[in-house]
Design a protein around this motif. Structure first.
Motif, PDB file in Angstrom:
ATOM      1  N   SER A  73       0.840  -1.196   0.000  1.00  8.68           N
ATOM      2  CA  SER A  73       0.000   0.000   0.000  1.00  8.68           C
ATOM      3  C   SER A  73       0.880   1.252   0.000  1.00  8.68           C
ATOM      4  N   THR A  74       0.513   2.217  -0.833  1.00  7.35           N
ATOM      5  CA  THR A  74       1.288   3.458  -0.897  1.00  7.35           C
ATOM      6  C   THR A  74       1.230   4.211   0.428  1.00  7.35           C
ATOM      7  N   ALA A  75       0.096   4.159   1.104  1.00  9.46           N
ATOM      8  CA  ALA A  75      -0.022   4.813   2.412  1.00  9.46           C
ATOM      9  C   ALA A  75       0.960   4.194   3.407  1.00  9.46           C
ATOM     10  N   GLY A  76       1.091   2.859   3.365  1.00 10.88           N
ATOM     11  CA  GLY A  76       2.058   2.187   4.230  1.00 10.88           C
ATOM     12  C   GLY A  76       3.489   2.557   3.879  1.00 10.88           C
ATOM     13  N   LYS A  77       3.753   2.739   2.577  1.00 15.85           N
ATOM     14  CA  LYS A  77       5.098   3.138   2.141  1.00 15.85           C
ATOM     15  C   LYS A  77       5.453   4.529   2.665  1.00 15.85           C
ATOM     16  N   ILE A  78       4.466   5.413   2.695  1.00 14.57           N
ATOM     17  CA  ILE A  78       4.721   6.769   3.181  1.00 14.57           C
ATOM     18  C   ILE A  78       5.103   6.739   4.656  1.00 14.57           C
ATOM     19  N   LEU A  79       4.361   5.956   5.444  1.00 15.17           N
ATOM     20  CA  LEU A  79       4.683   5.828   6.859  1.00 15.17           C
ATOM     21  C   LEU A  79       6.051   5.173   7.046  1.00 15.17           C
ATOM     22  N   ALA A  80       6.339   4.158   6.234  1.00 17.09           N
ATOM     23  CA  ALA A  80       7.643   3.489   6.313  1.00 17.09           C
ATOM     24  C   ALA A  80       8.775   4.451   5.974  1.00 17.09           C
ATOM     25  N   ARG A  81       8.537   5.348   5.008  1.00 18.83           N
ATOM     26  CA  ARG A  81       9.558   6.338   4.644  1.00 18.83           C
ATOM     27  C   ARG A  81       9.820   7.313   5.780  1.00 18.83           C
ATOM     28  N   VAL A  82       8.774   7.699   6.496  1.00 17.79           N
ATOM     29  CA  VAL A  82       8.940   8.590   7.644  1.00 17.79           C
ATOM     30  C   VAL A  82       9.823   7.919   8.693  1.00 17.79           C
ATOM     31  N   ILE A  83       9.550   6.645   8.972  1.00 18.08           N
ATOM     32  CA  ILE A  83      10.356   5.903   9.947  1.00 18.08           C
ATOM     33  C   ILE A  83      11.789   5.750   9.446  1.00 18.08           C
ATOM     34  N   LEU A  84      11.936   5.466   8.159  1.00 18.27           N
ATOM     35  CA  LEU A  84      13.272   5.259   7.587  1.00 18.27           C
ATOM     36  C   LEU A  84      14.125   6.516   7.708  1.00 18.27           C
ATOM     37  N   ASN A  85      13.551   7.683   7.416  1.00 18.89           N
ATOM     38  CA  ASN A  85      14.317   8.924   7.496  1.00 18.89           C
ATOM     39  C   ASN A  85      14.868   9.156   8.897  1.00 18.89           C
ATOM     40  N   ARG A  86      14.100   8.774   9.904  1.00 20.64           N
ATOM     41  CA  ARG A  86      14.567   8.920  11.279  1.00 20.64           C
ATOM     42  C   ARG A  86      15.538   7.814  11.661  1.00 20.64           C
ATOM     43  N   LEU A  87      15.321   6.625  11.102  1.00 15.28           N
ATOM     44  CA  LEU A  87      16.186   5.492  11.401  1.00 15.28           C
ATOM     45  C   LEU A  87      17.580   5.697  10.823  1.00 15.28           C
ATOM     46  N   LEU A  88      17.654   6.272   9.619  1.00 16.04           N
ATOM     47  CA  LEU A  88      18.950   6.485   8.969  1.00 16.04           C
ATOM     48  C   LEU A  88      19.823   7.432   9.784  1.00 16.04           C
ATOM     49  N   SER A  89      19.223   8.516  10.270  1.00 13.16           N
ATOM     50  CA  SER A  89      20.004   9.533  10.971  1.00 13.16           C
ATOM     51  C   SER A  89      20.377   9.116  12.382  1.00 13.16           C
ATOM     52  N   SER A  90      19.520   8.351  13.049  1.00 13.31           N
ATOM     53  CA  SER A  90      19.748   8.062  14.465  1.00 13.31           C
ATOM     54  C   SER A  90      20.417   6.718  14.726  1.00 13.31           C
ATOM     55  N   VAL A  91      20.281   5.756  13.809  1.00 11.16           N
ATOM     56  CA  VAL A  91      20.775   4.411  14.087  1.00 11.16           C
ATOM     57  C   VAL A  91      21.676   3.867  12.983  1.00 11.16           C
TER      58      VAL A  91
END
Length: 505
Positions: A73-91
Motif C-alpha cells: 500500500s502506498t499509504a504504508g510506504k509513506i509511513l515506512a519512509r517517515v520511519i526510515l528517514n529517522r532510522l537512517l540519521s539516528s541508528v
C-alpha cells in the motif's frame, strides 16, 4: 517517492497521494498520526501481494532463479519512509561499518569494486598472494529471524517507539501470490523482510552487521594496508613515515548481502570462513555452498596451486573469474574477461533495441543515438572508473562503439567515412575520451571522500607487508591517472588542490 510504482491491491497509485491537499491531506495526516500514537497498524497497510520476478540468470524452470517483490500500500510506504528517514540519521549510519556500501547515501557498488581491484593491484605490485571468497547467502532477505532483528535494533540504540512501529509492519502479516492474472489464498508470513518495502534494505544491513561483527570479533586476519592521506597521491615517500601513517585491516567488501572476504594466506581465509559460517548459523542465515566460490590470485612467479577452502566438510569451488557486483574480477588481475563481458552485455542491449528503436524508420536518428547512449553505452562502460586499461582493451571498445554508430546511422564501409567523421555526425566522442573523463571524475570523488572511507584509504595506501620487484611494475591505476592528468593539461602535484573544488573539477 516515484510516481511510476505499481500500486497494491487497493489500486491507489502514488500520484493520488502526491495530489492531496487541504482537508484531505489533513485527514490522511490524522490517520498516520493515530497509527503512530496508538501503535495499531491496519492490515491494508501491512499485508502484501507478491509477484515473482526472474533474476535473468539460470534456468527459468528453476524456482530458485526467481525473487519475490511485494506490492504494498502506498499509504504504508509513506509511513515506512517517515520511519526510515529517522532510522537512517539516528541508528543506521552510526552502526554500519565502512565496508558496507549497500543502500547507503553517497555509497555505491563502484566503491567496493574499486576496493577489490585496488587490493588485487597492490598484491601484484608487492608480490603477495590474495585469496578471496565470494559468499552467497540463500534467500538472505527472506530468512532473517525477526525476533533476533528486534533485539538487534534495541541493542543498536533504536528507540523503542521505532522498534514497535517496525514490528507492526511485520507481525501478523499475510500475503498472496499474483501469477497469470490469478490470486492465491492468503497465507501468514512470519519470517524475513518485505522485499519492496523501503525499510527492508536498511533493516537487513543492520542485521547483517551484527552477523559480521560476531564473525570477526577479536579476529586480526585479512589484508593490512598502511596509508597517509596528507600529501600527494603520487609521492610514495609519505608512506615511509612511521608516525604519520595509519594501518588498517581490510577483511571484507560488502554490498547488502553480497560479501567478499579476503586474506593473504589459505589457512587465514579458512579461519575467516569458519568464523563467518558459524555466525550465519547462529543468526539463522544459510550459505549456499554451490554458489559460494573462491578466487586465488597468486603472487607473481609463484605456483598456482588451487586452494582447498571448505564449509562443513564441503569444498568450495575455485574459479578463475567471478562476477562481483556486475563487474568481472579475474585471478590474474587483468581486464580481459571484464572487457569481453561488457562488450557482450552491450551487444545484447543493442540487439534488443534494434527492431523496435534503432532500425525503426519512424524514429529519428537523434532519438536513436540518445537511446544508444542511455541503454548501450552505460552497459558497455559500467565500472570503467576502476579500470586499468591497455591499448588492446581500448581498441576492442572503440571497435564496438564505431560498429554500433555506423549501424545506427546506416553508414557502410563502402562510403569511405573516417571514424572521426562518424563521431562528429553522431555528436559523440571516442571511448577513450569517455573513460578518461569518467576516471578523472571518479578520482576527484575519491579524493574528496571522508578520511574513514575505505576506497580513499586504499587509493592512497599500500600493503603493510610485501616488497616490490626490481624493474618496471605492471601498469597501475595511478599510472593511468597520471596519463589522464597529462591529457587534461595538469601536473600530478596539482591533483589534490584541483579535485578539492567539486564544481570546477
Amino acid at each position: 517517492m516515484s510516481a511510476g510504482k505499481a500500486p497494491s491491491k487497493d489500486g491507489i497509485p502514488t500520484k493520488v497521494y502526491k495530489a492531496l491537499n487541504g482537508k484531505v491531506l489533513q485527514e490522511f495526516h490524522i490517520v498516520l498520526t493515530s497509527i503512530w500514537e496508538e501503535e495499531d497498524m491496519p492490515p491494508e497497510l501491512r499485508d502484501a501481494s507478491i509477484v515473482a520476478l526472474y533474476k535473468n540468470k539460470g534456468s527459468r524452470a528453476a524456482c530458485d532463479n526467481y525473487g519475490g517483490i511485494s506490492l504494498l500500500s502506498t499509504a504504508g510506504k509513506i509511513l515506512a519512509r517517515v520511519i526510515l528517514n529517522r532510522l537512517l540519521s539516528s541508528v543506521s549510519e552510526q552502526n554500519l561499518p565502512e565496508s558496507q556500501c549497500g543502500f547507503r547515501p553517497d555509497h555505491s557498488t563502484i566503491d567496493m569494486v574499486f576496493t577489490v581491484r585496488q587490493m588485487q593491484e597492490k598484491c601484484l605490485e608487492q608480490n603477495l598472494s590474495l585469496y578471496i571468497v565470494f559468499i552467497d547467502l540463500t534467500k538472505a532477505f527472506d530468512t532473517v529471524n525477526r525476533d533476533a532483528l528486534w533485539v538487534i535494533l534495541s541493542k543498536l540504540g533504536c528507540p523503542a517507539k521505532f522498534v514497535k512501529l517496525i514490528q507492526l509492519f511485520h507481525v501478523d502479516m499475510t500475503g498472496e501470490v499474483l501469477s497469470g492474472g490469478e490470486t492465491s489464498d492468503r497465507f501468514n508470513i512470519s519470517n524475513g523482510m518485505k522485499q519492496g518495502c523501503v525499510l527492508a534494505p536498511v533493516l537487513f544491513n543492520l542485521f547483517f552487521t551484527q552477523v559480521l561483527r560476531h564473525a570477526v570479533m577479536d579476529l586480526d586476519l585479512g589484508v593490512y594496508i598502511k596509508y597517509q592521506l596528507d600529501g600527494s597521491l603520487f609521492n610514495l615517500c609519505r608512506l615511509t613515515a612511521k608516525t604519520k601513517t595509519t594501518e588498517r585491516l581490510i577483511l571484507e567488501a560488502l554490498f547488502a548481502d553480497d560479501c567478499a572476504l579476503m586474506a593473504h594466506q589459505e589457512n587465514h581465509l579458512q579461519t575467516i570462513v569458519d568464523r563467518f559460517s558459524t555466525a550465519t548459523k547462529l543468526f539463522g542465515l544459510t550459505i549456499s555452498l554451490s554458489k559460494t566460490e573462491v578466487l586465488f590470485q597468486p603472487a607473481p612467479g609463484r605456483p598456482t596451486n588451487q586452494p582447498c577452502i571448505t564449509i562443513d566438510g564441503t569444498q568450495l569451488s575455485n574459479v578463475n573469474s567471478f562476477k562481483y557486483l556486475g563487474s568481472t574480477i579475474a585471478n590474474d588481475g587483468s581486464l580481459d574477461h571484464e572487457i569481453n563481458a561488457r562488450i557482450q552485455k552491450a551487444s545484447q542491449a543493442l540487439g534488443r533495441l534494434c527492431c523496435r528503436v534503432l532500425q525503426h524508420s519512424g524514429v529519428s536518428t537523434a532519438t536513436k543515438l540518445k537511446v544508444y547512449n542511455a541503454a548501450v553505452l552505460s552497459s558497455l562502460l559500467y565500472g570503467g572508473e576502476t579500470w586499468t586499461l591497455y591499448r588492446k582493451h581500448m581498441k576492442q571498445l572503440e571497435q564496438f562503439h564505431q560498429r554500433s554508430l555506423r549501424s545506427i546511422m546506416r553508414i557502410q564501409w563502402q562510403d569511405r567515412i573516417t571514424n572521426q567523421e562518424v563521431l562528429d555526425r553522431a555528436n559523440s566522442t571516442s571511448i577513450e575520451v569517455m573513460i578518461l573523463r569518467t576516471q578523472l571524475r571518479w578520482s576527484g570523488h575519491v579524493i574528496r571522500m571522508d578520511p574513514q572511507r575505505i576506497p580513499r584509504q586504499a587509493f592512497y595506501g599500500e600493503l603493510s607487508a610485501g616488497l616490490r620487484k626490481q624493474g618496471r611494475p605492471k601498469k597501475r591505476f595511478k599510472d593511468q591517472l597520471k596519463s589522464n592528468l597529462k591529457w587534461a593539461g595538469m601536473t600530478p602535484k596539482q591533483l589534490e588542490l584541483a579535485a578539492s573544488d567539486r564544481s570546477r573539477w
